[in-house]
Design an enzyme around this catalytic site. Structure first.
Site, PDB file in Angstrom:
ATOM      1  N   GLU A 103      10.082   5.560   3.372  1.00  0.00           N
ATOM      2  CA  GLU A 103      10.183   4.121   3.728  1.00  0.00           C
ATOM      3  C   GLU A 103       8.830   3.761   4.619  1.00  0.00           C
ATOM      4  OE1 GLU A 103      13.358   3.100   6.227  1.00  0.00           O
ATOM      5  OE2 GLU A 103      14.872   4.314   5.005  1.00  0.00           O
ATOM      6  N   HIS A 108       3.147  -1.847   4.314  1.00  0.00           N
ATOM      7  CA  HIS A 108       2.143  -1.930   3.393  1.00  0.00           C
ATOM      8  C   HIS A 108       2.796  -2.015   2.176  1.00  0.00           C
ATOM      9  CE1 HIS A 108       0.470   0.917   6.576  1.00  0.00           C
ATOM     10  NE2 HIS A 108      -0.599  -0.194   6.497  1.00  0.00           N
ATOM     11  N   SER A 115      -4.843  -3.917   7.528  1.00  0.00           N
ATOM     12  CA  SER A 115      -4.481  -3.206   5.980  1.00  0.00           C
ATOM     13  C   SER A 115      -3.639  -4.189   5.238  1.00  0.00           C
ATOM     14  CB  SER A 115      -3.716  -1.967   6.455  1.00  0.00           C
ATOM     15  OG  SER A 115      -2.345  -2.179   7.178  1.00  0.00           O
TER      16      SER A 115
END
Length: 778
Positions: A213, A217, A32
């Site tokens: 938080e 990412h 990701s």
């Protein structure tokens, strides 16, 4: 014969309609942190998503990275096979895993570092090579984690080391993103590094649930920053694809090397000022209603404070964190003309701490703020500003002097307090234990800046018009990550001290697509004045100015004169100046100190410039750059003084592609004998002006591909007490009286290259006993 002709015709047809040459292809495989993310109302981005922004159109980037994947799951799900089938000789494959391989609790993803992880990476490398592709290994990018003392904590264990070792073993290029991202996070620190990651609560984006938080990412800012780290290593390793890195507007820099600016986001909640008692009748004072809406929005986590269409009379507005003050189209916010509505506060004036009247719009020590919309702010500045009689018509003067006081020198002041401050030359400086109350007798003289944004982070100013300011319009002071876009600033040309925007001791600023028409400098860069500025010691740095227009102003793009804390890394491109007194203006004086360096300027068009198109001077006299009728300009006395902390330094300037149709002087550069202005490079300029080029007390000046069509040609170029001057491919008027005048005992190493000197009636005049051997021609 017919068969041969048919074949020939077929070949010609095929050649005419052949496909374009194959793009360079880069395949991305990873998780990701690299993957493409949905862009519709979603803040998350992978660095691979921003990666294409830094390559030319010759490169096709195919991003196969997927959220949550490890080396194991990427193979088991057949994703690697789908990439492998497409690979062709010459393709690049960027391989980055590690975040999910370490998840021991998940058998579908876990790959032990020294066994399965290593084996899987080797599989990617070897099979890519079997297709003739070029693999590149990338260590996993760091998560953000610090201990209670602010020390960075690595969470990747053995995984980065495995990638490094395998790179050496298989002789694969390595991009050590683990190392470079750690250095970046440590440099930014605990708080500043948050903007790289998704620290975004709920109700900020319709298609993002929100998370207070998220240290893994990236935001768009974070993704673009990490993509730039990858590009840095591509350049450093001199990979074949490095030649396809996208250039920026500046020849000396690639696109990935320009500053990145974070833009704030806000809760979707709206707070309409009407619901707090505001009335748009031009009579009711809406100060309390507007500020109550802002305070309420802040207390509820932030959002948009809406000012609808209408005329809203108000006193000072004080912004709060996490609030976007939004003006609908047709909204006019008119600030009160009653001086009593603006109490004295501790503020700043031209780089020093001073008492000033409270700004109509103020923000201090805030995070995530914005002022947006298509409405208008009017600062009622005409009731504040002194005005000289020779700047307006007789009819306007009679109308003005119905109120206020006219001084003996023919200057109008709004009140006795304003006149007293002028006569005392008291700028409200807070020194010698003085307090705010000590300045009440000159209060009206201490005009406020319109917008005072101080010590704030993550600021957006977009879309609105600001007009009729009491003093400076937009004052960006000690701020970080500021975006100003599509803003229009308007003041009368005679409006004293009404700079369009002053960016002072701030960093990471983007100013684009904005217009300025004002009574002082248009776009101005500052960093404090004299000893106080040097003591502050905070430069203005990493500023992008793009696609802006400046009409009437003292200068188009200006640095100084208060630059004592330094100015560096300015990137100015695609700007237009029409009717400014000076185009590109760099000014200072002895006593300021500070270093101005690394200034990149490209694609500047100018028209009807009253003074100099390009101007450097360290003898600033605090006067209008184009004297009014009756004003006198006193030439400075040139003398050598010792270099000390108050000596200003100007160096490393890179200007390209400048056009000016109409100016008094084309290029004027004047340094100090003890500290020359140096390393000024101007390439590709066409300048039509009354006078040509003047260089005095300068070092390492390169003027290349310059067309200087000056009306006065005796001389076209003047050089005084300068050394190492390169004049390359200079074009000028046919039959000019004198091409160059060279003088000064400190002059040496003047080179005239690739220039037809025979067009001038006389090539060179040597004055002040300068020997002819200081000049060489080729």
């Amino acid at each position: 014969m017919k068969k041969i002709l048919t074949i020939a015709l077929l070949l010609i047809t095929v050649m005419a309609f052949r496909l374009p040459e194959k793009h360079i292809r880069i395949f991305l495989v990873g998780d990701s942190t690299m993957a493409n993310q949905p862009t519709d109302d979603n803040p998350q981005r992978g660095w691979g998503q921003l990666f294409p922004n830094y390559f030319t159109n010759d490169v096709e980037i195919k991003n196969y990275a997927v959220n949550g994947r490890s080396t194991k799951s990427f193979i088991d799900e057949g994703r690697w096979d789908s990439v492998l089938k497409q690979l062709q000789p010459g393709d690049c494959v960027f391989i980055q895993f590690g975040h999910n391989d370490s998840k021991k609790e998940d058998s579908t993803r876990y790959a032990a570092p020294q066994t399965a992880y290593r084996t899987n990476l080797a599989k990617f490398v070897n099979e890519a090579r079997s297709k003739g592709a070029n693999p590149v290994l990338i260590t996993p990018v760091n998560r953000r984690k610090f201990d209670s003392t602010g020390k960075f904590i690595d969470q990747h264990g053995e995984y980065p080391g495995v990638v490094r070792n395998l790179s050496q073993q298989l002789k694969v290029p390595l991009i050590d993103l683990h190392k470079s991202s750690q250095a970046l996070l440590e440099q930014q620190g605990v708080e500043a590094s948050k903007k790289m990651f998704l620290f975004i609560p709920k109700n900020h984006f319709k298609k993002y649930k929100g998370k207070e938080e998220d240290d893994t990412h990236f935001t768009e800012y974070g993704a673009s920053t990490v993509a730039s780290l990858v590009c840095t290593d591509i350049k450093k390793l001199n990979l074949d694809i490095a030649k396809y890195l996208k250039p920026s507007d500046f020849k000396e820099k690639y696109a990935f090397e320009l500053p990145k600016v974070y833009q704030p986001n806000f809760q979707l909640d709206t707070f309409n000022i009407i619901n707090y008692g505001a009335k748009s009748d031009g009579i009711v004072m809406n100060t309390k209603a507007i500020n109550d809406a802002i305070i309420d929005a802040n207390a509820k986590g932030g959002g948009v404070v809406l000012i609808p269409r209408g005329l809203w009379l108000t006193g000072p507005i004080v912004l709060q964190s996490n609030v976007n003050l939004h003006l609908d189209k047709g909204a006019l916010v008119l600030f009160s003309s009653n001086f009593d509505d603006y109490p004295l506060v501790k503020s700043d004036f031209e780089g020093v701490s001073a008492a000033r009247c409270q700004s109509p719009i103020m923000a201090e020590n805030l995070t995530n703020i914005a002022i947006t919309g298509e409405g208008i702010f009017d600062g009622s500045g005409n009731v504040w500003r002194p005005l000289k009689k020779n700047k307006i018509s007789e009819s306007d003067w009679k109308h003005l002097t119905v109120t206020g006081i006219v001084n003996d020198d023919g200057t109008w002041f709004p009140s006795a307090k304003a006149l007293k401050g002028y006569q005392d030359k008291n700028i409200g400086k807070l020194e010698d234990s003085k307090e705010l109350k000590d300045f009440e007798d000159i209060k009206d003289f201490l005009r406020p800046n319109f917008f005072r944004i101080t010590k704030c982070k993550n600021v957006l100013l977009e879309g609105f018009t600001a007009q009729n300011s009491p003093a400076w319009n937009l004052h960006i002071l000690l701020d970080e990550d500021v975006t100003i876009r599509n803003v229009s600033i308007k003041n009368w040309w005679f409006a004293q001290n009404t700079d369009g925007i002053d960016i002072e001791s701030s960093k990471d600023v983007l100013l684009e697509s904005s217009t300025f028409d004002t009574g002082d400098d248009g776009i101005c860069i500052k960093s404090g004045r004299d000893e106080e500025g040097r003591k502050r010691g905070i430069p203005t740095q990493d500023v992008i100015v793009h696609n802006c227009t400046v009409y009437r102003a003292h200068g188009g793009f200006v640095v100084g004169s208060e630059m004592s804390g330094g100015v560096k890394n300015m990137y100015v491109s695609n700007c237009t100046f029409m009717g400014t007194d000076v185009g590109l203006r760099f000014k200072s004086t002895r006593g300021r100190g500070g270093v101005v360096e690394n200034i990149y300027i490209n694609n500047i068009d100018m028209k009807d410039i009253g003074g100099e198109a390009v101007f450097f001077d360290v003898y600033y006299q605090a006067k209008d750059p184009v004297p009014l009728v009756g004003d006198k300009t006193v030439m400075p006395k040139i003398e050598i003084k010792p270099v000390d902390e108050g000596t200003p330094v100007f160096q490393h300037f890179y200007f390209h592609d400048i056009v000016c149709r109409g100016a008094d002087k084309g290029i004027f550069i004047r340094g100090l004998p003890e500290m020359n202005i140096k390393d000024v490079n101007i390439d590709n300029a066409v300048l039509q002006s009354k006078q040509g080029i003047y260089c005095e007390e300068t070092t390492n000046i390169s003027l290349k591909n310059i067309t200087i069509l000056s009306q006065e040609t005796n001389p076209v170029i003047t050089i005084e007490n300068s050394n190492n001057i390169n004049l390359d491919n200079i074009h000028y008027k046919q039959d000019a009286d004198l091409l160059m005048s060279i003088g000064g005992e400190r002059t040496k190493n003047i080179r005239l290259l690739n220039t037809d000197a025979t067009k001038a009636k006389k090539q060179t005049e040597f004055v002040d006993n300068v020997k002819q051997d200081v000049l060489t021609t080729h």
